[in-house]
Design an enzyme around this catalytic site. Structure first.
Site, PDB file in Angstrom:
ATOM      1  N   HIS A  93      -8.152   0.101  -6.353  1.00  0.00           N
ATOM      2  CA  HIS A  93      -7.093   0.750  -5.570  1.00  0.00           C
ATOM      3  C   HIS A  93      -6.550  -0.283  -4.583  1.00  0.00           C
ATOM      4  O   HIS A  93      -6.939  -0.309  -3.410  1.00  0.00           O
ATOM      5  CB  HIS A  93      -7.617   1.994  -4.863  1.00  0.00           C
ATOM      6  CG  HIS A  93      -6.540   2.892  -4.313  1.00  0.00           C
ATOM      7  ND1 HIS A  93      -6.393   4.215  -4.666  1.00  0.00           N
ATOM      8  CD2 HIS A  93      -5.542   2.641  -3.444  1.00  0.00           C
ATOM      9  CE1 HIS A  93      -5.356   4.743  -4.021  1.00  0.00           C
ATOM     10  NE2 HIS A  93      -4.815   3.798  -3.267  1.00  0.00           N
ATOM     11  N   GLN A 102      -8.964   2.515   2.621  1.00  0.00           N
ATOM     12  CA  GLN A 102      -8.212   3.343   3.557  1.00  0.00           C
ATOM     13  C   GLN A 102      -9.090   4.261   4.403  1.00  0.00           C
ATOM     14  O   GLN A 102      -8.640   4.758   5.430  1.00  0.00           O
ATOM     15  CB  GLN A 102      -7.156   4.150   2.791  1.00  0.00           C
ATOM     16  CG  GLN A 102      -6.084   3.250   2.185  1.00  0.00           C
ATOM     17  CD  GLN A 102      -5.060   4.019   1.376  1.00  0.00           C
ATOM     18  OE1 GLN A 102      -5.243   4.220   0.187  1.00  0.00           O
ATOM     19  NE2 GLN A 102      -3.997   4.461   2.002  1.00  0.00           N
ATOM     20  N   ASN A 156      -5.262   1.999  -9.827  1.00  0.00           N
ATOM     21  CA  ASN A 156      -4.327   2.874  -9.130  1.00  0.00           C
ATOM     22  C   ASN A 156      -2.974   2.183  -8.968  1.00  0.00           C
ATOM     23  O   ASN A 156      -2.905   1.044  -8.477  1.00  0.00           O
ATOM     24  CB  ASN A 156      -4.863   3.211  -7.736  1.00  0.00           C
ATOM     25  CG  ASN A 156      -3.889   4.088  -6.975  1.00  0.00           C
ATOM     26  OD1 ASN A 156      -3.740   5.266  -7.285  1.00  0.00           O
ATOM     27  ND2 ASN A 156      -3.188   3.523  -6.013  1.00  0.00           N
ATOM     28  N   GLU A 157      -1.920   2.874  -9.344  1.00  0.00           N
ATOM     29  CA  GLU A 157      -0.545   2.415  -9.145  1.00  0.00           C
ATOM     30  C   GLU A 157      -0.355   0.959  -9.549  1.00  0.00           C
ATOM     31  O   GLU A 157       0.053   0.110  -8.728  1.00  0.00           O
ATOM     32  CB  GLU A 157      -0.100   2.654  -7.692  1.00  0.00           C
ATOM     33  CG  GLU A 157      -0.047   4.126  -7.341  1.00  0.00           C
ATOM     34  CD  GLU A 157       0.493   4.411  -5.939  1.00  0.00           C
ATOM     35  OE1 GLU A 157       0.727   3.465  -5.173  1.00  0.00           O
ATOM     36  OE2 GLU A 157       0.702   5.604  -5.629  1.00  0.00           O
TER      37      GLU A 157
HETATM   38  O1  IFM Z   1      -1.661   5.636   0.773  1.00  0.00           O
HETATM   39  C1  IFM Z   1      -1.038   5.426  -0.448  1.00  0.00           C
HETATM   40  C2  IFM Z   1      -2.054   5.244  -1.551  1.00  0.00           C
HETATM   41  O2  IFM Z   1      -2.938   4.203  -1.278  1.00  0.00           O
HETATM   42  C3  IFM Z   1      -1.363   4.959  -2.874  1.00  0.00           C
HETATM   43  N1  IFM Z   1      -0.346   5.944  -3.151  1.00  0.00           N
HETATM   44  C4  IFM Z   1       0.599   6.247  -2.103  1.00  0.00           C
HETATM   45  C5  IFM Z   1      -0.136   6.585  -0.808  1.00  0.00           C
HETATM   46  C6  IFM Z   1       0.870   6.923   0.303  1.00  0.00           C
HETATM   47  O3  IFM Z   1       1.701   5.827   0.549  1.00  0.00           O
END
Ligand code: IFM
Length: 390
Positions: free
Chosen positions: A116, A20, A159-160
């Site tokens: 991520h 990102q 992540n997530e």
């Molecule tokens: O930008 C994302 C991130 O990569 C993961 N969590 C949520 C953020 C906002 O959507």
């Protein structure tokens, strides 16, 4: 009204993810999807140079440290470290090691995320998380990253994972409200991969956890069992799987109200952010409480923030979120840090329009433009206390 005080040693930081902010992540599946070389929904814009943080990370970290923050969460990019299966780039390991060293030199405690969302192209083409070999492939990558992690206290494995699971099956479209359910065999593999990674990184003395996208599933009266069932594959199975870890990362942005038939639309008159989500700062409190009830682990808020062009509103949102965090702590929850999403305006998975950053930048020159919200959060961090609104 008195200040809200946070304990000594509380971690105050901001988070990013490699794809990102770095730019030119050409060996990743996301880059290939953005350019139509791998299947996926078309994007509004490709990631391109992003914020060029690959080269400018010292300046980014210095801005955070100078503001008063004491931590930076960033991810190492698998697609750079292992761009072809079995080839581990020493130069990229050195790069990420320099990031860790730079963070320490600036007085920032690094929190390093190993995965991520993005994968190397070869991994995606070989089936990604839809194949059993994914677990061994990920574990081998984590072994390769160890030189970067020497001395790093906090490592976030994945992540997530709940978002990775709900997005795993390209054949399943997104409903207009809510999320698709997690894909069970992907969930199982992510849990297995996480547990392998926990063992590996503990071997070098790091404390391991993973970060979960909590959605504050709020049942209408009588819909408690619907919310419980809805939340299971999308959130709770991942919080439960954290049991035995050293900590858990809780991330939250908004809520999802659940009625007898499932998720309810956002009310017409509700304020929405640039991602279209309901403006709801207390969501992080719901996420922390759900995590604590399910696994009792120390919590780090590893992401929380708002996509807005109005930086005053970012401060309002963050204040509301920190009030909710403090309320959970007053109730005895062991919360150890707050890392805002995001340090920088960044590539929001298909678009640059939703701006989450404490720091903006000029798209032509990449010149950094710290926003008042960075100064505000840094001041809270320096004082360990948040003044009342007004
Ligand atoms: O930008 C994302 C991130 O990569 C993961 N969590 C949520 C953020 C906002 O959507």
């Amino acid at each position: 009204m008195a200040d809200i005080r946070f304990p000594d040693g509380f971690l105050w930081g901001a988070s990013t993810a490699a794809h990102q902010v770095e730019g030119n992540n050409v060996n990743s599946d996301w880059w290939q999807r953005e350019h139509g070389h791998l299947p996926g929904a078309p994007v509004e814009s490709p990631s391109g140079d992003a914020a060029d943080s690959f080269h400018r990370y010292p300046e980014d970290m210095k801005l955070l440290a100078d503001a008063g923050l004491n931590s930076y969460r960033f991810s190492v990019e698998w697609a750079r470290i292992e761009p072809e299966e079995g080839f581990v780039s020493r130069a990229m390991l050195d790069h990420y090691r320099r990031m860790v060293d730079t963070a320490y030199e600036l007085g920032l405690q690094p929190m390093v995320t190993l995965h991520h969302f993005t994968n190397p192209v070869w991994f995606a083409k070989a089936g990604g998380w839809l194949t059993d070999a994914a677990v061994d492939r990920f574990a081998r990558y984590v072994e390769a990253v160890l030189p970067v992690l020497d001395g790093v206290d906090l490592v976030c494995t994945i992540n997530e994972p709940n978002m990775v699971s709900v997005l795993a099956d390209p054949a399943v479209g997104f409903p207009s409200i809510g999320l698709p359910p997690g894909v069970p065999h992907v969930t199982d593999r992510l849990i297995a991969a996480h547990k392998r990674a926990v063992d590996v990184v503990r071997g070098v003395g790091s404390r391991a956890g993973w970060s979960i996208a909590t959605q504050a599933y709020q049942p209408e009266p009588g819909a408690e069992h619907v919310a419980a069932e809805y939340g299971w594959s999308r959130e709770d199975v991942f919080l439960d799987a954290a049991s035995g870890d050293d900590w858990v990362g809780v991330q939250a942005y908004t809520r999802t109200r659940i009625g007898p038939d499932g998720p309810l639309p956002i009310p017409e008159n509700a304020e929405r952010t640039l991602t279209g989500w309901e403006y709801y700062p207390p969501a992080i409190g719901d996420g922390i409480r759900n995590s604590w009830a399910r696994n009792g682990l120390p919590v780090y808020v590893t992401e929380n923030g708002i996509a807005t062009a109005d930086d005053k509103r970012r401060i309002d949102y963050t204040r509301g979120a920190l009030e909710a965090v403090a309320a959970t702590m007053a109730d005895g929850v062991d919360v150890r840090g707050y890392l805002h999403w995001s340090a920088l305006d960044n590539y929001e998975w298909g678009s640059y329009r939703p701006t989450f950053g404490l720091i903006g930048w000029d798209p032509a020159t990449f010149e950094r433009r710290p926003k008042p919200s960075l100064g505000w959060l840094g001041e809270v961090a320096r004082r360990g206390a948040m003044p009342p609104a007004g």
